[in-house]
Design a protein around this motif. Structure first.
Motif, PDB file in Angstrom:
ATOM      1  N   UNK A   1       0.826  -1.224   0.000  1.00  0.00           N
ATOM      2  CA  UNK A   1       0.000   0.000   0.000  1.00  0.00           C
ATOM      3  C   UNK A   1       0.850   1.260   0.000  1.00  0.00           C
ATOM      4  N   UNK A   2       2.095   1.128  -0.389  1.00  0.00           N
ATOM      5  CA  UNK A   2       2.993   2.273  -0.355  1.00  0.00           C
ATOM      6  C   UNK A   2       2.710   3.229  -1.505  1.00  0.00           C
ATOM      7  N   UNK A   3       2.816   4.536  -1.245  1.00  0.00           N
ATOM      8  CA  UNK A   3       2.717   5.529  -2.320  1.00  0.00           C
ATOM      9  C   UNK A   3       1.412   5.487  -3.102  1.00  0.00           C
ATOM     10  N   UNK A   4       0.307   5.382  -2.426  1.00  0.00           N
ATOM     11  CA  UNK A   4      -0.964   5.339  -3.156  1.00  0.00           C
ATOM     12  C   UNK A   4      -1.327   6.749  -3.655  1.00  0.00           C
ATOM     13  N   UNK A   5      -1.875   6.844  -4.870  1.00  0.00           N
ATOM     14  CA  UNK A   5      -2.133   8.166  -5.459  1.00  0.00           C
ATOM     15  C   UNK A   5      -3.116   9.021  -4.667  1.00  0.00           C
ATOM     16  N   UNK A   6      -4.047   8.363  -3.943  1.00  0.00           N
ATOM     17  CA  UNK A   6      -5.050   9.154  -3.217  1.00  0.00           C
ATOM     18  C   UNK A   6      -4.367  10.050  -2.176  1.00  0.00           C
ATOM     19  N   UNK A   7      -3.310   9.522  -1.497  1.00  0.00           N
ATOM     20  CA  UNK A   7      -2.619  10.323  -0.486  1.00  0.00           C
ATOM     21  C   UNK A   7      -1.919  11.501  -1.166  1.00  0.00           C
ATOM     22  N   UNK A   8      -1.299  11.235  -2.323  1.00  0.00           N
ATOM     23  CA  UNK A   8      -0.605  12.294  -3.051  1.00  0.00           C
ATOM     24  C   UNK A   8      -1.582  13.398  -3.468  1.00  0.00           C
ATOM     25  N   UNK A   9      -2.741  12.979  -3.975  1.00  0.00           N
ATOM     26  CA  UNK A   9      -3.727  13.960  -4.434  1.00  0.00           C
ATOM     27  C   UNK A   9      -4.223  14.835  -3.283  1.00  0.00           C
ATOM     28  N   UNK A  10      -4.525  14.185  -2.148  1.00  0.00           N
ATOM     29  CA  UNK A  10      -5.017  14.935  -0.984  1.00  0.00           C
ATOM     30  C   UNK A  10      -3.952  15.940  -0.560  1.00  0.00           C
ATOM     31  N   UNK A  11      -2.701  15.492  -0.584  1.00  0.00           N
ATOM     32  CA  UNK A  11      -1.581  16.329  -0.173  1.00  0.00           C
ATOM     33  C   UNK A  11      -1.426  17.558  -1.084  1.00  0.00           C
ATOM     34  N   UNK A  12      -1.618  17.324  -2.399  1.00  0.00           N
ATOM     35  CA  UNK A  12      -1.480  18.430  -3.358  1.00  0.00           C
ATOM     36  C   UNK A  12      -2.446  19.563  -3.031  1.00  0.00           C
ATOM     37  N   UNK A  13      -3.661  19.170  -2.664  1.00  0.00           N
ATOM     38  CA  UNK A  13      -4.675  20.160  -2.320  1.00  0.00           C
ATOM     39  C   UNK A  13      -4.213  21.021  -1.155  1.00  0.00           C
ATOM     40  N   UNK A  14      -3.560  20.383  -0.165  1.00  0.00           N
ATOM     41  CA  UNK A  14      -3.128  21.092   1.038  1.00  0.00           C
ATOM     42  C   UNK A  14      -1.900  21.958   0.745  1.00  0.00           C
ATOM     43  N   UNK A  15      -0.963  21.378  -0.033  1.00  0.00           N
ATOM     44  CA  UNK A  15       0.320  22.072  -0.248  1.00  0.00           C
ATOM     45  C   UNK A  15       0.239  23.218  -1.245  1.00  0.00           C
ATOM     46  N   UNK A  16      -0.818  23.246  -2.023  1.00  0.00           N
ATOM     47  CA  UNK A  16      -0.915  24.276  -3.061  1.00  0.00           C
ATOM     48  C   UNK A  16      -2.167  25.124  -2.890  1.00  0.00           C
ATOM     49  N   UNK A  17      -2.162  25.986  -1.869  1.00  0.00           N
ATOM     50  CA  UNK A  17      -3.351  26.814  -1.676  1.00  0.00           C
ATOM     51  C   UNK A  17      -3.531  27.738  -2.883  1.00  0.00           C
ATOM     52  N   UNK A  18      -4.758  28.078  -3.167  1.00  0.00           N
ATOM     53  CA  UNK A  18      -4.993  28.941  -4.337  1.00  0.00           C
ATOM     54  C   UNK A  18      -5.246  28.121  -5.588  1.00  0.00           C
ATOM     55  N   UNK A  19      -5.012  26.791  -5.488  1.00  0.00           N
ATOM     56  CA  UNK A  19      -5.271  25.943  -6.649  1.00  0.00           C
ATOM     57  C   UNK A  19      -6.754  25.578  -6.667  1.00  0.00           C
ATOM     58  N   UNK A  20      -7.369  25.787  -7.829  1.00  0.00           N
ATOM     59  CA  UNK A  20      -8.788  25.410  -7.967  1.00  0.00           C
ATOM     60  C   UNK A  20      -8.852  23.917  -8.268  1.00  0.00           C
ATOM     61  N   UNK A  21      -9.510  23.177  -7.408  1.00  0.00           N
ATOM     62  CA  UNK A  21      -9.512  21.733  -7.610  1.00  0.00           C
ATOM     63  C   UNK A  21     -10.741  21.275  -8.379  1.00  0.00           C
ATOM     64  N   UNK A  22     -10.464  20.708  -9.558  1.00  0.00           N
ATOM     65  CA  UNK A  22     -11.522  19.993 -10.283  1.00  0.00           C
ATOM     66  C   UNK A  22     -11.262  18.500 -10.080  1.00  0.00           C
ATOM     67  N   UNK A  23     -10.424  18.205  -9.071  1.00  0.00           N
ATOM     68  CA  UNK A  23      -9.996  16.830  -8.815  1.00  0.00           C
ATOM     69  C   UNK A  23     -10.760  16.199  -7.659  1.00  0.00           C
ATOM     70  N   UNK A  24     -10.884  16.968  -6.551  1.00  0.00           N
ATOM     71  CA  UNK A  24     -11.395  16.371  -5.324  1.00  0.00           C
ATOM     72  C   UNK A  24     -12.789  15.793  -5.520  1.00  0.00           C
ATOM     73  N   UNK A  25     -12.964  14.547  -5.090  1.00  0.00           N
ATOM     74  CA  UNK A  25     -14.282  13.903  -5.204  1.00  0.00           C
ATOM     75  C   UNK A  25     -15.232  14.345  -4.092  1.00  0.00           C
ATOM     76  N   UNK A  26     -15.037  15.561  -3.578  1.00  0.00           N
ATOM     77  CA  UNK A  26     -15.915  16.035  -2.496  1.00  0.00           C
ATOM     78  C   UNK A  26     -17.260  16.468  -3.057  1.00  0.00           C
ATOM     79  N   UNK A  27     -18.249  16.519  -2.190  1.00  0.00           N
ATOM     80  CA  UNK A  27     -19.566  16.948  -2.658  1.00  0.00           C
ATOM     81  C   UNK A  27     -19.717  18.456  -2.463  1.00  0.00           C
TER      82      UNK A  27
END
Ligand code: PMP
Length: 433
Positions: A16-42
Motif C-alpha cells: 500500500x505504499x505511495x498510493x495516489x489518493x494520499x498524493x492527491x489529498x496532499x497536493x490540495x493542502x500544499x498548493x493553496x490557491x489551486x482550484x480543484x476539479x480533482x477532489x471527489x468532495x460533494x
C-alpha cells in the motif's frame, strides 16, 4: 522509506505504499490557491445542515433513542437502519425484497462504502487472486486491491460500459492458462462510473450475471456492484441494478453509500451479500471496530424514516444537474476550439471524463500536470490512475494504460469555480498543442 529503518513493516504495508489518493489529498493542502476539479468532495453549499439538525433534534427529543444512539451498536449495524435500507433498496429497484432475494440479514452497515469494499477484499482475496475491473475504473479500489496483493486484470470498455465480449475472452484466456481458479470477482461501478461518467447498459447488466454464473464452474466468481452514484441521476432512464438481475442473491454483492446523496461526514455506507459472506465480513469488522458509529447510523435512520433524506436527494439532483450543465457549457466554451479534445456527457454522478490528443500525457509527472498546478493553479485527476494492467499476464488483449485522460468533477466547486477552473485548464492544455 529511509534505508536505515529498523522497522519491519508487513508485506501489506509495502503493497500500500505511495498510493495516489494520499498524493492527491496532499497536493490540495500544499498548493493553496489551486482550484480543484480533482477532489471527489460533494457540493459544500448543499450539505443538508438543517435536515441533519432536524434528525438530531428528533433523535434527542426522546431520552430513550438518544441513549441508544450514544451507546455501542452491533457489528452488522442498527437493525432499524438495516430494515430501512431494505425498503430503500427495494424502492430504488422497484422490486420487493422477496423478489430481490434479500432480508435484513444480508445487509451490513459500514463506515462509508469504502470500508465495505475493503472488508470484502480482505475476506475474499488472498495475494495473487484476481479481480477483473473495467478500464478505466475507480482508482481508490485499485489501491485496495493492490494493498491486498491481489492481481488486477482490466477489461475493455466502450460507451456502454464494460464489454462483455472482452470479459468472456479474458476469462477464456485465464482458463487456458490454468488461472481461472484465481478469479474471485468482477468489480463494476454500474451507474455514472467514477471516473468515466458512463453507465453499464441494461442488456449488459443481465449478461454479466449470466457470464459470472456460467464461469463459476468449480468455484464462485462474484460480481461486486458499486452503486455509489445510483441516486445522483439527472436525465436519461434509470436502469435496474445488476443485483436486480440476480434473484437468488448468490452472485452479486452490492454496495452503496450515503456520502454522495446526503453527507460524507456521516460516513455511512452498506453492502448486501449472501449470508456466508456477511458472516465473514462481520467477523473481520468485529476485529476492526465492533461496528460503525452508532450515532451516524441513528441520524441517518431518522432522516430516512422522516423522509428528510428523500427531500434532500430531490433537491440535490437539481443542484448537480445545473452544475453538470455548467461544466459542459464551460467545456464547450473553452475546449471546443482545441483540436483532438473530447469529453463524455454524463447523465448523472459527479464526473466529466476528458480525452486529450494521444501525445499529451496527463500524469502527476507530466509537463501538463506540473504547469496546471504550479502556473495555472488548477488540478484534475490524471486518467492513468484509473487503469491497471496486469503485466504478468501472457496475452495482449488487455487494454493498455491510457495516459491522455483527465477526470474533472463539478461536485465541489461553485459555478464561478467551475468556470474559472475550466478556463485555467484550457489555457494549460493549449500550451501543449
Ligand atoms: N465507490 C466509488 C465509486 C466512489 O467514488 C467512492 C467515493 N469516492 C466510494 C465508493 C466510497 O465512498 P464512501 O466511503 O464515502 O462511501
Amino acid at each position: 522509506m529511509p534505508m536505515n529503518s529498523k522497522i519491519r513493516f508487513s508485506k501489506k504495508r509495502a503493497w500500500s505504499h505511495d498510493l495516489p489518493i494520499s498524493f492527491l489529498m496532499q497536493q490540495g493542502v500544499e498548493n493553496p490557491g489551486v482550484l480543484s476539479l480533482a477532489a471527489g468532495l460533494v457540493d459544500q453549499n448543499s450539505l443538508p445542515v438543517e435536515l441533519t439538525k432536524k434528525s438530531f433534534d428528533h433523535l434527542f427529543s426522546n431520552p430513550k433513542t438518544a441513549r441508544a444512539a450514544l451507546q455501542y451498536g452491533t457489528t452488522a449495524g442498527s437493525l432499524s437502519l438495516r430494515s430501512l435500507l431494505l425498503s430503500h433498496v427495494s424502492n430504488l429497484e422497484e422490486k420487493s425484497a422477496r423478489e430481490l432475494g434479500m432480508t435484513v440479514d444480508n445487509i451490513i452497515v459500514t463506515t462509508g462504502s469504502q470500508q465495505y469494499l475493503s472488508l470484502l477484499g480482505e475476506v475474499l482475496l488472498d495475494p495473487g487472486d484476481i479481480c477483473l475491473v473495467a478500464a478505466p475504473t475507480y482508482f481508490v479500489f485499485l489501491g485496495v486491491l493492490q494493498g491486498l496483493g491481489a492481481r488486477i486484470v482490466s477489461i475493455e470498455t466502450d460507451e456502454f460500459g464494460m464489454r462483455m465480449d472482452s470479459l468472456e475472452s479474458t476469462l477464456g484466456i485465464l482458463e487456458s492458462q490454468g488461472q481461472l481458479e484465481k478469479v474471485k470477482m468482477i468489480y463494476l461501478v454500474s451507474d455514472y462510473e467514477n471516473p468515466s461518467g458512463i453507465s453499464l447498459s441494461q442488456d449488459r447488466r443481465g449478461q454479466v450475471v449470466e457470464i459470472a454464473q456460467s464461469w463459476s464452474k468449480q468455484q464462485k466468481i462474484f460480481i461486486l456492484e458499486d452503486l455509489a452514484y445510483r441516486e445522483l441521476c439527472y436525465d436519461g432512464p434509470v436502469v435496474p441494478s445488476i443485483r436486480s438481475f440476480d434473484s437468488t442473491g448468490e452472485t452479486v454483492i452490492l454496495t452503496q453509500t450515503f456520502s454522495k446523496s446526503f453527507s460524507p461526514g456521516l460516513r455511512v455506507g452498506f453492502g448486501v451479500a449472501p449470508k456466508e459472506v456477511c458472516a465473514a465480513i462481520c467477523d473481520k469488522k468485529g476485529n476492526d471496530d465492533f461496528g460503525s458509529t452508532n450515532m451516524s447510523q441513528q441520524v441517518l435512520a431518522t432522516a430516512l424514516r422522516e423522509n428528510f433524506y428523500y427531500e434532500h436527494v430531490k433537491h440535490l439532483r437539481e443542484v448537480y444537474r445545473e452544475k453538470r450543465n455548467y461544466m459542459l457549457e464551460a467545456a464547450d466554451t473553452y475546449f471546443s476550439n482545441i483540436p483532438g479534445v473530447r469529453w463524455v456527457h454524463p447523465n448523472g454522478g459527479l464526473y466529466v471524463w476528458m480525452t486529450l490528443p494521444n501525445n499529451i500525457e496527463t500524469g502527476f509527472a507530466s509537463p501538463l500536470f506540473q504547469k496546471a498546478i504550479h502556473e495555472d493553479k488548477v488540478m484534475y485527476v490524471p486518467g492513468e490512475l484509473c487503469y491497471a494492467t496486469d503485466q504478468k499476464l501472457d496475452f495482449d488483449k488487455q487494454p493498455p494504460i491510457q495516459k491522455n485522460h483527465m477526470r474533472l468533477t463539478f461536485g465541489v466547486q461553485n459555478h464561478e469555480g467551475i468556470q474559472e477552473g475550466m478556463k485555467r485548464l484550457a489555457k494549460a492544455v493549449k500550451s501543449f498543442i
